[in-house]
Structure formats: C-alpha cells, structure tokens
Design a protein around this motif. Structure first.
Motif, PDB file in Angstrom:
ATOM      1  N   SER A  74      15.217  -3.171  -1.033  1.00 49.33           N
ATOM      2  CA  SER A  74      13.917  -2.974  -0.393  1.00 49.33           C
ATOM      3  C   SER A  74      13.870  -3.755   0.910  1.00 49.33           C
ATOM      4  O   SER A  74      14.503  -4.804   1.043  1.00 49.33           O
ATOM      5  N   GLY A  79       7.095  -2.214   0.214  1.00 52.45           N
ATOM      6  CA  GLY A  79       7.095  -2.874  -1.090  1.00 52.45           C
ATOM      7  C   GLY A  79       5.717  -3.250  -1.572  1.00 52.45           C
ATOM      8  O   GLY A  79       4.794  -3.461  -0.803  1.00 52.45           O
ATOM      9  N   ASN A  96      11.201  -0.934  -5.598  1.00 49.94           N
ATOM     10  CA  ASN A  96      10.538  -1.295  -4.351  1.00 49.94           C
ATOM     11  C   ASN A  96      11.188  -0.653  -3.138  1.00 49.94           C
ATOM     12  O   ASN A  96      10.732  -0.838  -2.014  1.00 49.94           O
TER      13      ASN A  96
END
Length: 288
Positions: A74, A79, A96
């Motif tokens: 991520s 996120g 994420n």
C-alpha cells in the motif's frame, strides 16, 4: 490453521438481537476466516499498483512478487486508518493496496466477503431468536412493524448488519491480518477450489422458471384453503369419500370454484379425491 477465536471490540447496543447476532458471529468465526482465506487466493497474481501524485500507476510487479521481497503493498496516499500499520507483504497490507481503478482491495473484500457473511449471520441469529425466544421475537417484530416472513428485511429494518460487519472485519484482521499473504492464500486454496466448483455448477444449472403471476395471485386463496383443511377434522390426505365435504369447506372459505382445481395440487388430498373435486367443480358455473 489460523487462530479464529479473537474478535474486535463490541459494536452493539443493548437489544437482544444485536447481542445474539454477535454470539452467532463468534460461533461462525472459523467459517469467516476460511472464507477470507479462500477469497484471497489469486491476489498474489494480480498486478501491483500505487498512487503517485494522484495518479494510479503500475509498478511492473505482481502483488505476490512485491510481497515476497518485503516491500509495502500500500502507498502513502491511500489506505484506511484501521489498516495503516500493516506488516509489509501481509494480508492486511494487501487489503490496503490500490487497484487499477483507484479503489482499495479492501472495498472488494468488504463487498464480496464481509457484507454477505454479516447478513447471513444476522439471518441465522433471527432464526434462532424466532425459534427459541418466541415472545421477545414477537415483541420485536411488532416494534419494527414487520410480519417476520422475510428475515432479510427484518434484519435490514433492525439495522443489526452494519455493526456486525465491523466486528467481522476486526475478527478477520485479528486472526490473519498480520500473516503473510502467501500463507493466507495457501490456507484458503482447498476451499477456493470448492467455491470455484460450486460456481461452475451454478452456471451450468438451468435458469429458474419465471414467476407465475397467476400463482402469486392465488397465494391468499391457498393460505385460506390450507387453514380450512388443517382445521376441518378431515382425514389427511383427504380420501375420495370426503371429496364433497372438502369442496364445501373450500367454497365456504370464500374460494371461487375456478380457483379450487389449481389449489388442489398444493393441498394434502389423494389424487382420486382431487380428480373427483375437479369433476364436481366442472359442473358448477363460475362464481357459483
């Protein structure tokens, strides 16, 4: 196997259905974790993307290749806060990650796993409440203005599903969030194969028949007919000797003669009885 015994903080009010739904969720924790692992299978093979200065770009690696090297999946621009402190290459980190269309993998996970599982769990809790706490269930239906025939609608009106999703997500993250993505995929592979086979079977099955409007219109008449037969004291299934009495009862309930032949297939009557009643109805005029 992963530990599926821990769960996140409670997110429920004091009503008994909310507590019961959470209890059922705990009982089904193992099934939820298994479904999450099965869903994760194949994530490693998907292209990896990052959002750079507002644009989603591909890194040229798959999610799995990046995870194996210990690089974060991520980016800093994307996120969820609750997923932010994820171990690089973990299942939580993969959730994420951003996809090619700019959404998070976590959004698809919620839509495809958490939401349907939470709804199913709430429906199971509603069934348990109906079967084991009849008085409280009846009082609850009265407060909600529902008749209880559609449990999914009862759950939606009661608004127990949304908080249960939060608990379900916490449970998944507590059990497998920090585990390496490749380990989660390996754990879910057997069930993933089962789900794939089920999908093929469903796709090969013939389409369900279109609803029959005429049959829907007879739903009220069938309810009256079933009640009349159940309370009539007639022998069940009704023998031919009681065919005339059966027809009298049905007509006394307000059923029209033309409705009776169709309803007979759904009533506990012997074939010969149904034939005799139909023959008698054929001698009657419409609305007689």
């Amino acid at each position: 196997m992963f530990d599926a015994t821990s769960s996140g903080p409670a997110s429920f009010g004091p009503d008994f259905m909310a507590l019961l739904a959470r209890e059922v969720l705990r009982e089904r924790a193992g099934a939820l974790i298994a479904e999450a692992c099965a869903w994760a299978v194949g994530l490693s093979d998907q292209p990896h993307h990052l959002r750079v200065r507002g644009r989603v770009v591909t890194t040229g690696l798959t999610i799995g290749a990046r995870a194996i090297t210990g690089q974060p999946l991520s980016g800093e621009e994307d996120g969820r806060l609750e997923l932010g402190d994820a171990r690089p290459g973990s299942f939580q980190d993969a959730l994420n990650a951003v996809t090619a269309d700019g959404t998070l993998i976590a959004e698809r996970f919620d839509r495809e796993v958490v939401e349907p599982f939470a709804l199913e769990t709430c429906v199971l809790a509603a069934e348990r409440a109906r079967d084991t706490r009849a008085a409280a269930w009846a009082e609850l239906l009265d407060e909600l203005g529902e008749d209880g025939r559609d449990l999914v609608e009862v759950v939606r009106v009661g608004e127990w599903e949304a908080p249960l999703r939060i608990d379900a997500e916490h449970l998944v993250l507590a059990a497998i969030g920090s585990a390496p993505l490749v380990q989660v995929e390996a754990e879910g592979l057997p069930l993933s194969l089962v789900r794939a086979a089920e999908a093929v079977t469903r796709a090969a099955a013939p389409a369900p028949p279109a609803p029959d409007p005429a049959r829907d219109d007879l739903a009220g008449a069938l309810f009256l007919a079933e009640a009349a037969v159940r309370e009539s004291g007639l022998t069940l299934p009704v023998p031919p000797a009681q065919a005339d009495r059966l027809l009298e009862l049905l007509l006394a309930e307000g059923l029209l003669p033309e409705e009776v032949p169709t309803l007979l297939a759904s009533l506990p009557v012997e074939p010969a009885t149904a034939a005799e009643v139909r023959a008698t109805v054929a001698t009657l005029g419409p609305g007689a």
